[in-house]
Scaffold this motif. Structure first.
Motif, short mmCIF file in Angstrom:
data_model
loop_
_atom_site.label_atom_id
_atom_site.label_comp_id
_atom_site.label_asym_id
_atom_site.label_seq_id
_atom_site.Cartn_x
_atom_site.Cartn_y
_atom_site.Cartn_z
N GLU A 101 1.12 -0.59 0.25
CA GLU A 101 0.07 0.40 -0.23
C GLU A 101 0.81 1.51 -0.15
O GLU A 101 2.40 1.44 0.51
CB GLU A 101 -0.94 -0.06 1.24
N PRO A 102 0.29 2.81 -0.49
CA PRO A 102 1.33 3.56 -1.08
C PRO A 102 1.20 4.10 0.59
O PRO A 102 1.21 5.32 0.17
CB PRO A 102 0.46 4.23 -1.90
N VAL A 103 2.15 4.14 1.56
CA VAL A 103 1.98 4.03 3.19
C VAL A 103 2.93 3.96 3.25
O VAL A 103 3.81 2.76 3.54
CB VAL A 103 0.85 3.66 3.26
N PHE A 104 3.87 4.77 3.99
CA PHE A 104 4.96 4.84 4.64
C PHE A 104 5.19 5.63 6.45
O PHE A 104 4.33 6.25 6.73
CB PHE A 104 6.49 5.13 4.19
N ARG A 105 4.95 4.31 7.61
CA ARG A 105 4.81 4.45 8.74
C ARG A 105 6.46 4.42 9.70
O ARG A 105 7.26 4.09 9.43
CB ARG A 105 3.44 3.23 9.56
N TRP A 106 6.62 5.37 10.27
CA TRP A 106 7.40 5.24 11.40
C TRP A 106 6.46 6.12 12.91
O TRP A 106 5.56 6.17 13.27
CB TRP A 106 8.35 6.76 11.04
N GLY A 107 7.50 6.17 13.77
CA GLY A 107 7.06 6.31 15.10
C GLY A 107 6.39 4.67 15.89
O GLY A 107 5.62 3.91 15.50
N LEU A 108 5.89 4.98 16.97
CA LEU A 108 5.61 4.44 18.17
C LEU A 108 4.35 4.38 19.41
O LEU A 108 4.38 5.97 19.15
CB LEU A 108 6.14 3.12 18.27
N GLY A 109 3.25 4.05 19.24
CA GLY A 109 2.86 4.60 19.99
C GLY A 109 1.15 5.82 19.91
O GLY A 109 0.98 5.40 18.64
N ILE A 110 1.33 6.69 20.94
CA ILE A 110 0.66 7.82 20.79
C ILE A 110 1.83 8.52 19.45
O ILE A 110 1.30 9.77 18.71
CB ILE A 110 0.51 8.96 21.70
N ALA A 111 2.87 8.61 19.38
CA ALA A 111 3.86 9.35 18.55
C ALA A 111 3.91 7.89 17.14
O ALA A 111 4.69 8.72 16.17
CB ALA A 111 5.19 8.86 18.05
N GLU A 112 2.83 7.13 16.31
CA GLU A 112 2.86 6.89 15.00
C GLU A 112 2.41 8.03 13.84
O GLU A 112 1.14 8.30 14.37
CB GLU A 112 2.12 5.37 15.46
N PHE A 113 2.98 7.56 13.09
CA PHE A 113 2.88 8.63 11.69
C PHE A 113 2.32 7.29 10.63
O PHE A 113 2.96 6.27 10.63
CB PHE A 113 2.97 9.68 11.95
N ALA A 114 1.92 8.03 9.25
CA ALA A 114 1.21 7.59 8.03
C ALA A 114 1.48 8.12 7.33
O ALA A 114 0.84 9.15 7.35
CB ALA A 114 0.24 6.54 8.50
N LEU A 115 2.43 8.28 6.47
CA LEU A 115 2.17 9.06 5.38
C LEU A 115 1.52 8.12 4.66
O LEU A 115 2.30 7.61 3.72
CB LEU A 115 3.69 9.59 4.72
#
Length: 207
Positions: A101-115
């Motif tokens: 899927e065209p999504v890159f993710r970083w961070g964990l828990g409440i600091a997790e993001f997805a582009l």
């Protein structure tokens, strides 16, 4: 017959006249680390499988290894760990057309993001709010972390160009910024180049 410790390939009298098929597993030179290996095993399995001893039609080992490497490379393209990072800041070149899927993710828990991205123009991409809560593009030349929220938009997508800063807000209300460093369209003329985007990311510590 498997001949081991029997360099002369001697057979018992009751079996000699039957002239059985034999596979030598002898050590040719006892003082050298020279043991029977893959060739004898392959000969044995070809016989068990009813394949001809002549190997003219067999697939070369180099070809089998190339096929295995090709399968592994393809499997890696679908491996989710290739498209995420636990780091709160970093840089990556994201080949979004190769990802599951065209999504890159970083961070964990409440600091997790997805582009989530898709191609827009020669130097721009669409950024989607689908995997998070909101996205926006910083429109002013000077903007500190305390002003980032005002750049978020209620829409589903924004267009981000090379050199611009994208603001992301996740479901916990945390903020992150993404700097678009490079956008590459798909190139089919000459050597193929997969579409990709290179970017820096940073989770805003004070958010």
């Amino acid at each position: 017959m498997l001949f081991k410790g029997n360099p002369g390939k001697q057979l018992p009298a009751w079996l000699a006249d039957k002239e059985p098929k034999g596979f030598p597993f002898n050590r040719d030179e006892p003082n050298v680390d020279d043991f029977p290996g893959s060739e004898q095993i392959e000969d044995l399995w070809r016989w068990v499988g009813g394949l001809p001893a002549n190997r003219d039609s067999e697939t070369p080992i180099a070809t089998l290894r190339e096929r295995a490497a090709r399968l592994e490379r393809q499997a890696l393209k679908g491996e989710p760990s290739q498209y995420r990072s636990p780091a709160l800041r970093g840089q990556t070149r994201f080949r979004f057309a190769d990802a599951p899927e065209p999504v890159f993710r970083w961070g964990l828990g409440i600091a997790e993001f997805a582009l989530e991205v898709s191609q827009c123009g020669a130097d721009s991409i669409y950024v989607y709010s689908d995997p998070i809560k909101a996205v926006g593009v910083v429109r002013s030349e000077e903007c500190d972390d305390s002003d980032l929220e005002q750049h978020l938009t209620p829409g589903r997508t924004v267009v981000a160009r090379v050199g611009q800063i994208v603001v992301l807000m996740n479901e916990h209300g945390r903020l992150a910024v993404v700097e678009i460093l490079e956008v590459q369209q798909e190139q089919t003329q000459g050597p193929y180049i997969a579409p990709h985007v290179t970017f820096n990311w940073r989770v805003v510590e004070t958010s």
